[in-house]
Design an enzyme around this catalytic site. Structure first.
Site, PDB file in Angstrom:
ATOM      1  N   GLU A   1      -8.239  -5.418   5.001  1.00 54.46           N
ATOM      2  CA  GLU A   1      -8.051  -5.063   3.596  1.00 54.46           C
ATOM      3  C   GLU A   1      -6.850  -5.806   2.993  1.00 54.46           C
ATOM      4  OE1 GLU A   1      -8.604  -0.989   5.134  1.00 54.46           O
ATOM      5  OE2 GLU A   1      -9.256  -0.518   3.104  1.00 54.46           O
TER       6      GLU A   1
ATOM      7  N   ARG B   1     -11.760  15.384   8.090  1.00 53.63           N
ATOM      8  CA  ARG B   1     -12.475  15.799   6.867  1.00 53.63           C
ATOM      9  C   ARG B   1     -13.924  16.136   7.179  1.00 53.63           C
ATOM     10  NH1 ARG B   1     -10.987  10.546   3.486  1.00 53.63           N
ATOM     11  NH2 ARG B   1      -9.123  10.225   4.725  1.00 53.63           N
TER      12      ARG B   1
ATOM     13  N   HIS C   1     -12.734   2.859   0.028  1.00 47.79           N
ATOM     14  CA  HIS C   1     -12.742   1.779   1.039  1.00 47.79           C
ATOM     15  C   HIS C   1     -13.457   0.542   0.502  1.00 47.79           C
ATOM     16  CE1 HIS C   1     -12.774   5.126   4.341  1.00 47.79           C
ATOM     17  NE2 HIS C   1     -11.539   4.703   4.171  1.00 47.79           N
TER      18      HIS C   1
ATOM     19  N   ASN D   1       0.879  -1.173   0.000  1.00 51.83           N
ATOM     20  CA  ASN D   1       0.000   0.000   0.000  1.00 51.83           C
ATOM     21  C   ASN D   1       0.913   1.219   0.000  1.00 51.83           C
ATOM     22  OD1 ASN D   1      -1.801   2.023   0.471  1.00 51.83           O
ATOM     23  ND2 ASN D   1      -2.706   1.124   2.312  1.00 51.83           N
TER      24      ASN D   1
ATOM     25  N   ARG E   1      -2.500  -2.086  -3.542  1.00 56.56           N
ATOM     26  CA  ARG E   1      -3.720  -1.323  -3.322  1.00 56.56           C
ATOM     27  C   ARG E   1      -3.658  -0.078  -4.206  1.00 56.56           C
ATOM     28  NH1 ARG E   1      -5.192   2.839   1.359  1.00 56.56           N
ATOM     29  NH2 ARG E   1      -7.326   3.190   0.694  1.00 56.56           N
TER      30      ARG E   1
END
Ligand code: AMP
Length: 397
Positions: A384, A240, A179, A7, A90
């Protein structure tokens, strides 16, 4: 087969080596501050202590070299280089082009470059990771696993914005969602835990971490999700904003004399529960402590966060014509019984009934609803990296 999962960010690179047979993690780690002073690799071989090596890492090629050295060195390595059968990467944005994981070839690299406009910070970094791995491990097959792919089943009425249609036609401006690997993994795992065919289920997956998103999964397919063209839309997150009126941008620009880039930075880095709590913290552990100690900012942040999640659950229940199970995952969803309860307290309207004892669970699979609850509430830790390793193995075995 041993699968290396990568990743790659602009200045960091996370990795895990996973055995595809046992699905156990053989080693995992992180290269930090790539291209910046003070770079280091931190990794933990299975059942051993964490190792930290501070060493210059001018670029991602060097970082990958160090990862391979960490995995294969004589002293505390865990494999030989030729045992690494495939690499799974990823990739943040696959645009409309990628609806599932693919084996990487020149055409795929070109297509990832082509959608880089949509994720200018992430896709170029992901590509650097691919190229560095290709250089260090020539001939080893590589797979791209996209954060957006699972959401590509959304119907047009869910992915279109109320913008002039020409912007979608010209630039692909639409909701993509992120996601996806997590939403896919958790929804499948939830069906297994419930002992039901995923094709017979209406699921809502709440991925609540530092980044947060929620998705409606009907008959095994994503029909709506809260993140949009970028991961800024939807739920309130660590830093965020999630959903806001777009006019806020111009308003703040004028009042504070800021540029578009500066306001965008405010929306991404200074907002969310961090901003709402007046900068107390973006970490829910601190916010929970603050809430219990009577800190008003912490209360405001957590309550506003929870309300937004409840609103989306209501919307997605309507979108699916009901809901069978609601799954909580990621850092907050898996670990914070406190925040889960704040959310579930707002779900009486769908007959959700929380088992407070079961809700004390942290980081493991658990049904947290009472037997008479009209909707099953569950904690399903996401994984993940394992999902990426599985896709990689399936395409390379
Ligand atoms: P993630 O982005 O999925 O790694 O989630 C990271 C976030 O999870 C942290 O910023 C915390 O807000 C939250 N988190 C992790 N552990 C806990 C915990 N024990 N209690 C509450 N929140 C937690």
């Amino acid at each position: 087969m041993k699968i290396l999962v990568i990743n790659c960010g602009s200045s960091s690179l996370k990795f895990q080596l996973i055995d595809s047979d046992s699905e156990q993690v053989i080693c995992k780690g992180l290269c930090e501050r790539i291209g910046i002073d003070g770079s280091r690799i931190v990794y933990t071989p299975a059942e051993k202590d964490k190792i930290t090596i501070e060493t210059p890492m001018p670029d991602h090629n060097k970082a990958i070299e160090l990862v391979i050295e960490a995995l294969t060195n004589k002293e505390n390595g865990v494999v030989s280089l030729d045992e690494i059968g495939a690499v799974g990467h990823r990739i943040v944005h696959g645009g409309e082009k990628f609806t599932e994981s693919v084996v990487i070839n020149d055409e795929v690299i070109k297509a990832i470059e082509d959608v880089s406009d949509l994720a200018p910070l992430h896709n170029p970094a992901n590509l650097i990771g691919i190229k560095a791995c290709q250089k260090a491990m020539p001939g080893v097959p590589m797979v791209a696993v996209f954060d957006t792919a699972f959401h590509q089943t959304m119907p047009e009425n869910a992915y279109l914005y109320g913008l002039h249609y020409s912007y979608y036609e010209k630039y692909g401006i639409r909701r993509y969602g992120f996601h996806g690997t997590s939403h896919s993994y958790v929804s499948k795992r939830a069906a297994e835990i419930l002992g039901k065919d995923i094709k017979d289920l209406k699921l809502i997956v709440c991925h609540l971490g530092n980044g947060a998103s929620i998705s409606a999964v009907k008959d095994g397919k994503c029909i709506d999700t809260s993140m949009g063209l970028t991961p800024l839309e939807g739920l309130i997150m660590g830093t965020r904003t999630g959903d806001i009126d777009p006019s806020v941008v111009e308003f703040i620009m004028k009042k504070e004399n800021l540029s578009v880039a500066e306001v965008t930075n405010v929306l991404n880095k200074k907002s969310g529960v961090f901003g709402l709590s007046n900068e107390l913290s973006s970490d829910f552990r601190d916010l929970e402590d603050g809430y219990l100690a009577g800190n008003e900012g912490a209360k405001r942040a957590v309550d506003t966060f929870a309300y937004r999640v409840v609103k989306y659950i209501g919307a997605y229940t309507a979108a699916m014509g009901g809901v069978d199970a609601i799954c909580f995952t990621a850092g907050v969803g898996e670990n914070s019984g406190f925040t889960r309860k704040k959310i579930i307290d707002g779900l009486g309207f769908i007959g959700a009934s929380l088992n407070e004892e079961a809700n004390a669970v942290r980081g493991k699979e658990e049904i947290i609803s009472n037997p008479d609850s009209k909707v099953t509430l569950m904690v399903v830790p996401t994984n993940e990296e394992l999902a990426i390793a599985r896709d990689t193995y399936a395409l390379c075995k």
